[in-house]
Design an enzyme around this catalytic site. Sequence first.
Site, PDB file in Angstrom:
ATOM      1  N   PHE A 121       0.843  -1.129   0.069  1.00 55.23           N
ATOM      2  CA  PHE A 121      -0.094   0.048  -0.177  1.00 55.23           C
ATOM      3  C   PHE A 121       0.897   1.140  -0.114  1.00 55.23           C
ATOM      4  CE2 PHE A 121      -4.500   0.386   1.240  1.00 55.23           C
ATOM      5  CZ  PHE A 121      -5.158  -0.224   0.650  1.00 55.23           C
ATOM      6  N   GLN A 234      -8.069  13.836   4.788  1.00 49.35           N
ATOM      7  CA  GLN A 234      -7.482  13.218   3.787  1.00 49.35           C
ATOM      8  C   GLN A 234      -8.366  13.155   2.650  1.00 49.35           C
ATOM      9  OE1 GLN A 234      -6.593   8.891   3.758  1.00 49.35           O
ATOM     10  NE2 GLN A 234      -4.642   9.815   3.943  1.00 49.35           N
ATOM     11  N   HIS A 236      -8.699  11.024  -0.483  1.00 46.75           N
ATOM     12  CA  HIS A 236      -8.068   9.678  -1.065  1.00 46.75           C
ATOM     13  C   HIS A 236      -8.100  10.277  -2.746  1.00 46.75           C
ATOM     14  CE1 HIS A 236      -7.908   5.759  -2.432  1.00 46.75           C
ATOM     15  NE2 HIS A 236      -7.531   5.145  -1.175  1.00 46.75           N
ATOM     16  N   LEU A 250     -15.536   4.992  -2.933  1.00 42.00           N
ATOM     17  CA  LEU A 250     -13.937   4.694  -3.071  1.00 42.00           C
ATOM     18  C   LEU A 250     -13.416   3.466  -4.199  1.00 42.00           C
ATOM     19  CD1 LEU A 250     -11.525   5.716  -1.468  1.00 42.00           C
ATOM     20  CD2 LEU A 250     -11.575   3.423  -0.436  1.00 42.00           C
ATOM     21  N   GLU A 253      -7.157   1.466  -2.689  1.00 43.51           N
ATOM     22  CA  GLU A 253      -5.671   1.781  -3.017  1.00 43.51           C
ATOM     23  C   GLU A 253      -5.017   0.352  -3.285  1.00 43.51           C
ATOM     24  OE1 GLU A 253      -3.677   4.274  -0.234  1.00 43.51           O
ATOM     25  OE2 GLU A 253      -2.064   3.345  -0.340  1.00 43.51           O
ATOM     26  N   ARG A 309      -0.876   9.124  -0.134  1.00 40.69           N
ATOM     27  CA  ARG A 309      -2.198   9.583  -0.454  1.00 40.69           C
ATOM     28  C   ARG A 309      -2.317  11.309  -0.769  1.00 40.69           C
ATOM     29  NH1 ARG A 309      -6.518   6.024   2.829  1.00 40.69           N
ATOM     30  NH2 ARG A 309      -5.974   4.096   1.889  1.00 40.69           N
ATOM     31  N   HIS A 375     -12.197  11.414   2.695  1.00 39.41           N
ATOM     32  CA  HIS A 375     -12.116  10.007   2.797  1.00 39.41           C
ATOM     33  C   HIS A 375     -11.991   9.903   4.320  1.00 39.41           C
ATOM     34  CE1 HIS A 375     -11.335   5.691   2.550  1.00 39.41           C
ATOM     35  NE2 HIS A 375     -10.247   5.858   2.923  1.00 39.41           N
ATOM     36  N   ARG A 410      -2.822  10.115   6.881  1.00 36.81           N
ATOM     37  CA  ARG A 410      -2.519   8.884   7.272  1.00 36.81           C
ATOM     38  C   ARG A 410      -2.317   7.779   6.179  1.00 36.81           C
ATOM     39  NH1 ARG A 410      -6.338   4.440   6.614  1.00 36.81           N
ATOM     40  NH2 ARG A 410      -7.956   5.778   5.603  1.00 36.81           N
TER      41      ARG A 410
HETATM   42  C1  LIG Z   1     -14.674   3.029   1.138  1.00 34.85           C
HETATM   43  C2  LIG Z   1     -13.590   2.877   2.199  1.00 34.85           C
HETATM   44  C3  LIG Z   1     -12.683   2.168   2.241  1.00 34.85           C
HETATM   45  C4  LIG Z   1     -11.693   2.070   3.578  1.00 34.85           C
HETATM   46  N1  LIG Z   1     -10.544   1.229   3.518  1.00 34.85           N
HETATM   47  C5  LIG Z   1      -9.519   1.348   4.463  1.00 34.85           C
HETATM   48  C6  LIG Z   1      -8.480   0.203   4.384  1.00 34.85           C
HETATM   49  O1  LIG Z   1      -8.646  -0.610   3.401  1.00 34.85           O
HETATM   50  N2  LIG Z   1      -7.957   0.266   5.339  1.00 34.85           N
HETATM   51  C7  LIG Z   1      -8.029   1.032   6.574  1.00 34.85           C
HETATM   52  O2  LIG Z   1      -7.038   0.756   7.608  1.00 34.85           O
HETATM   53  N3  LIG Z   1      -8.879   1.926   6.537  1.00 34.85           N
HETATM   54  C8  LIG Z   1     -10.003   2.134   5.436  1.00 34.85           C
HETATM   55  N4  LIG Z   1     -10.763   3.035   5.448  1.00 34.85           N
HETATM   56  C9  LIG Z   1     -11.207   3.918   6.844  1.00 34.85           C
HETATM   57  C10 LIG Z   1     -11.593   3.155   7.849  1.00 34.85           C
HETATM   58  O3  LIG Z   1     -12.732   2.517   7.294  1.00 34.85           O
HETATM   59  C11 LIG Z   1     -12.330   4.129   8.765  1.00 34.85           C
HETATM   60  O4  LIG Z   1     -11.420   4.906   9.306  1.00 34.85           O
HETATM   61  C12 LIG Z   1     -12.729   3.258   9.945  1.00 34.85           C
HETATM   62  O5  LIG Z   1     -13.550   2.001   9.584  1.00 34.85           O
HETATM   63  C13 LIG Z   1     -13.338   4.059  11.161  1.00 34.85           C
HETATM   64  O6  LIG Z   1     -13.743   3.354  12.202  1.00 34.85           O
HETATM   65  P1  LIG Z   1     -14.351   3.688  13.525  1.00 34.85           P
HETATM   66  O7  LIG Z   1     -14.527   2.784  14.253  1.00 34.85           O
HETATM   67  O8  LIG Z   1     -13.637   4.663  13.965  1.00 34.85           O
HETATM   68  O9  LIG Z   1     -15.954   4.314  13.075  1.00 34.85           O
HETATM   69  P2  LIG Z   1     -17.022   3.695  12.060  1.00 34.85           P
HETATM   70  O10 LIG Z   1     -16.829   2.355  11.603  1.00 34.85           O
HETATM   71  O11 LIG Z   1     -17.468   5.030  11.410  1.00 34.85           O
HETATM   72  O12 LIG Z   1     -18.136   3.651  12.949  1.00 34.85           O
HETATM   73  C14 LIG Z   1     -18.803   4.805  14.015  1.00 34.85           C
HETATM   74  C15 LIG Z   1     -19.968   4.253  14.780  1.00 34.85           C
HETATM   75  O13 LIG Z   1     -20.317   5.215  15.569  1.00 34.85           O
HETATM   76  C16 LIG Z   1     -21.762   5.380  15.434  1.00 34.85           C
HETATM   77  N5  LIG Z   1     -22.045   6.766  15.572  1.00 34.85           N
HETATM   78  C17 LIG Z   1     -21.608   7.884  15.180  1.00 34.85           C
HETATM   79  N6  LIG Z   1     -22.447   8.873  15.353  1.00 34.85           N
HETATM   80  C18 LIG Z   1     -23.234   8.572  16.565  1.00 34.85           C
HETATM   81  C19 LIG Z   1     -24.021   9.224  17.372  1.00 34.85           C
HETATM   82  N7  LIG Z   1     -24.297  10.408  17.424  1.00 34.85           N
HETATM   83  N8  LIG Z   1     -24.922   8.313  18.169  1.00 34.85           N
HETATM   84  C20 LIG Z   1     -24.525   6.989  18.246  1.00 34.85           C
HETATM   85  N9  LIG Z   1     -23.782   6.327  17.316  1.00 34.85           N
HETATM   86  C21 LIG Z   1     -23.170   7.013  16.546  1.00 34.85           C
HETATM   87  C22 LIG Z   1     -22.029   4.783  13.989  1.00 34.85           C
HETATM   88  O14 LIG Z   1     -23.317   4.476  14.009  1.00 34.85           O
HETATM   89  C23 LIG Z   1     -20.948   3.767  13.963  1.00 34.85           C
HETATM   90  O15 LIG Z   1     -21.528   2.595  14.720  1.00 34.85           O
HETATM   91  C24 LIG Z   1     -11.711   3.017   4.347  1.00 34.85           C
HETATM   92  C25 LIG Z   1     -12.987   3.670   4.471  1.00 34.85           C
HETATM   93  C26 LIG Z   1     -13.901   3.851   3.722  1.00 34.85           C
HETATM   94  C27 LIG Z   1     -14.863   4.815   3.422  1.00 34.85           C
END
Ligand SMILES: Cc1cc2nc3c(=O)[nH]c(=O)nc-3n(C[C@H](O)[C@H](O)[C@H](O)COP(=O)(O)OP(=O)(O)OC[C@H]3O[C@@H](n4cnc5c(N)ncnc54)[C@H](O)[C@@H]3O)c2cc1C
Lengths: 609, 256
Positions: A121, A234, A236, A250, A253, A309, A375, A410
């Site tokens: 990556f 970021q 992407h 998306l 990558e 990125r 992203h 990142r």
């Molecule tokens: C298409 C795509 C591909 C990606 N690919 C990669 C990859 O290959 N490798 C990598 O490392 N990263 C990748 N990322 C980044 C990564 O997916 C995210 O940064 C990561 O999943 C964030 O996880 P999190 O647990 O912090 O939050 P999230 O998974 O965003 O979860 C947030 C949670 O909080 C809840 N929430 C939010 N606000 C409230 C509220 N007010 N009340 C109650 N609940 C709430 C939501 O409902 C959800 O359950 C990618 C992102 C995208 C969009």
Amino acid sequence: MESYTTYDYDVLVIGAGGAGLRAAIAAIEKGARVGVVTKSLLGKAHTVMAEGGMAAAMGNVRSEDNWKVHFRDTLKGGGMLNNWKMVENYTKEAPDRVRELERWGAVFDRTPDGKINQRNFGGHSYPRLAHVGDRTGLELIRTLQDHAVKMGINAHMETTIYRLLTEGGAVVGALGFNRQTGEFLVFRAKAVVLATGGLGRIYQITSNSWECTGDGFSLASMVGADLIDMEFIQFHPTGMVWPPSVMGILVTEGVRGEGGVLKNSEGKRFMFDNVPERYKGEFAETEEEAERWLQGDRNARRPPELLTRDVVARAIRKEVNEGRGSPHGGAYLDIASRRPADYIKKKLPSMYHQFMKLGNLDITKEPMEVGPTCHYVMGGIRVDPDTQATNVPGLYAAGEVAGGLHGANRLGGNSLSDLVVFGRRAGMAAAEYAAKQTGSYQVDEAQVRAYIAEALQPFNNPQGENPFALMKELRATMQKNAGIMREENELKTQLEILANLKKRAWNTSVSGGRAYNPGWHTALDMRLMVEISEAVVLAALARKESRGGHARLDYPDPDPTFAKLNHIIRRSSDGTLHVVAEPLPEMPEDRRKIAEAKDLKELSDKVGA
Amino acid sequence: MSTVTFKVFRGDRNGGELKDYAVEVQEGMVVLDAIHQIQAEQAPDLACRWNCKAGKCGSCGAEVNGKPTLMCMTRLDTIDTSKPVTVRPMKTFPVIRDLATDVKWNYEANKKIKPFTPAPGTDWIMFQEDVDRVQEFRKCIECFLCQNVCHVLREHDEKTGFIGPRLLVRTASLEMHPLDIENRLDMLKNEGGIGYCNITKCCTEVCPEHIHITDNAIIPLKERVVDEYYDPVLGFFRRLFGSKKRAEPSGQAADD
Ligand SMILES: Cc1cc2nc3c(=O)[nH]c(=O)nc-3n(C[C@H](O)[C@H](O)[C@H](O)COP(=O)(O)OP(=O)(O)OC[C@H]3O[C@@H](n4cnc5c(N)ncnc54)[C@H](O)[C@@H]3O)c2cc1C
Ligand code: SF4
Ligand code: SF4
Ligand code: FES
């Protein structure tokens, strides 16, 4: 008077993405009573969309890899603005967290000798991303979901938290509502972990799920938590640009990691001309060398498509600005001419499927058209690097909503492992803190009543605005004035626009009942979105340089003064936000040596392990 | 650009009706875009679920012109838009509001499945050819479209004695995991109700992840149940030697 249901927990985890689920598991393991709240159904959080993989220096594909190389790559990618201690905790622990997932049932792709396979990556010196085709996020979240169910979590699905509740300066719970019924819920908790993910939906073109409205940042800031480095967003480099309805979705990558190349409308591979000074000498200089790398020659250097990125996104933007873009304003990403069709279908199945279905395009035969999409946010709630504690007692943060690990930019794959490393730390620390709180549960009834009245106000406001129209305005103006390229005038204009939108966000009107009413949900989301947008713009104005995800047209170069400063975004007692520049935490000499190593061979010994 | 009429179900648990909405459509639009446009401009309280808009989260399942599908992956140029397009919620689950259904039952039924249980002392070496099979099942995005079309659940509402194709797929992903040692055959036969499935393959047809639900998951599980309970000799050997292909434990400490 409006009634509500009350729940008591030791630890309340807000968010059920990777970070929230891992925090919940850790807190349950410590014996805490844990509640998990999520806006979506279980297993649907934004994390499910992650594709390419999770970074961890396991050394399964290249034995030279170790935490020190990962440490160096992460700091270098982050423009050295990262919190070094967080990076150290992270890079040392990530391999264990990946192996743990396997022990809980995750089924990663394998190397020929039967170990967890790792792929290339951008910004990573070695193949480092444990992955499952291009659906690594699904594997991660499903594994954590299954394990959490096994441990008996209490999940409040489709529930939105509207405000955190405080008592004597400490967080003691949260007020939310069940989206399905509109019923209000009060969660009394001894500690709260915010794991609410990112804020991509404040921009028009984004890869983010509807949930990513930045709630956690605003909720934390409203109770006095510091935010850090919010200017670093970021973009992407590879989002879909065509057809219009898929704009921003998306393209992993992983496509470049598997050998995909970027070309302009003249058919030229332009990344060779875009290698920044700090990466000179680390990337292939000719197509021939890049080709040898793809064939597995260990003496060849990586192709420049695997730069970080921020670099790739800006290079694409430059091609478009200079008239060499693709027909719909992007660049061409070509894997078809690089790898056999079967290989592409095996390694990038969901990309194949996505383009076929949504774009009517066979990526094994034709190049894709791609362009930058919002992203990820590097900045976030300021936390302690060991415990994820915020500066507000009882409040913890992990995952994308927490800041500090990624600095100015990142590296791909560094989020999924961040979630499990720091989700676990947050869950443990919150449970320990909760265990020390011996008093009875207290929440301020008047506070709860006032917030409920506030939340219901759009129903009693027939002359107000349409929340969807308001949201559209916010996203379009942020995209235009605070997007991938920024400049002082536009940022100042955006501050004025936001001041106006902020007032209007409190004057919306919604119709229909309270059960599952998206208009109402949008009206309330808007109130938090304007707050966090303001934090982003203020921080972007203050950083008069270009670094990582933050690019200023009026200050196009990195500036050594800013290289040593974090931006802290703080709320005054009157509710206004302001930015304070603070020196970075000092990195000890031995760590600095690792971070600045020129030759990776220096890092291959066991010293400092 | 042209205008297309959408007939969208509006209502709740107590019933409802199809309402007409006119939508201006653009190139490349999917059904979910049309629903969002209706929300933003005509009916702000129209309920629907979505997260990813790219067929990855399984939130947006509905019945478009009677066909169960993901709204985000259904392009308008693949359906006949000269006639009104009907959009209804999944029929098998109770409606909460409009297009959002109450799928809680799936989460409850899931608890009948014993979790992943690795062999003690395993070295965690697995080969791609051994994991290919379970990786197919792990692609499931829990859209519940298969649950929605399975006649055992849809017509006969057999939600107490049958766990449905999605959860049979999940059971298969555990039973066929090269390092799992739990036995779920009893569950499959009894509370799981695998006997209810008469292999009509409707589930396989709607699966957006193209999982061969019937051929690769359900039929092999049925065979195992038959071997275990109706073929005493085979059952005896299975119990003696373990029913699964398993990597040899290395004898070394597993957790490093
Ligand atoms: C298409 C795509 C591909 C990606 N690919 C990669 C990859 O290959 N490798 C990598 O490392 N990263 C990748 N990322 C980044 C990564 O997916 C995210 O940064 C990561 O999943 C964030 O996880 P999190 O647990 O912090 O939050 P999230 O998974 O965003 O979860 C947030 C949670 O909080 C809840 N929430 C939010 N606000 C409230 C509220 N007010 N009340 C109650 N609940 C709430 C939501 O409902 C959800 O359950 C990618 C992102 C995208 C969009
Ligand atoms: S094959 Fe079995 S599980 Fe699938 S729809 Fe038919 S009866 Fe249901
Ligand atoms: S098996 Fe297929 S149809 Fe069934 S829930 Fe999973 S992805 Fe959906
Ligand atoms: S919105 Fe995620 S599958 Fe349709």
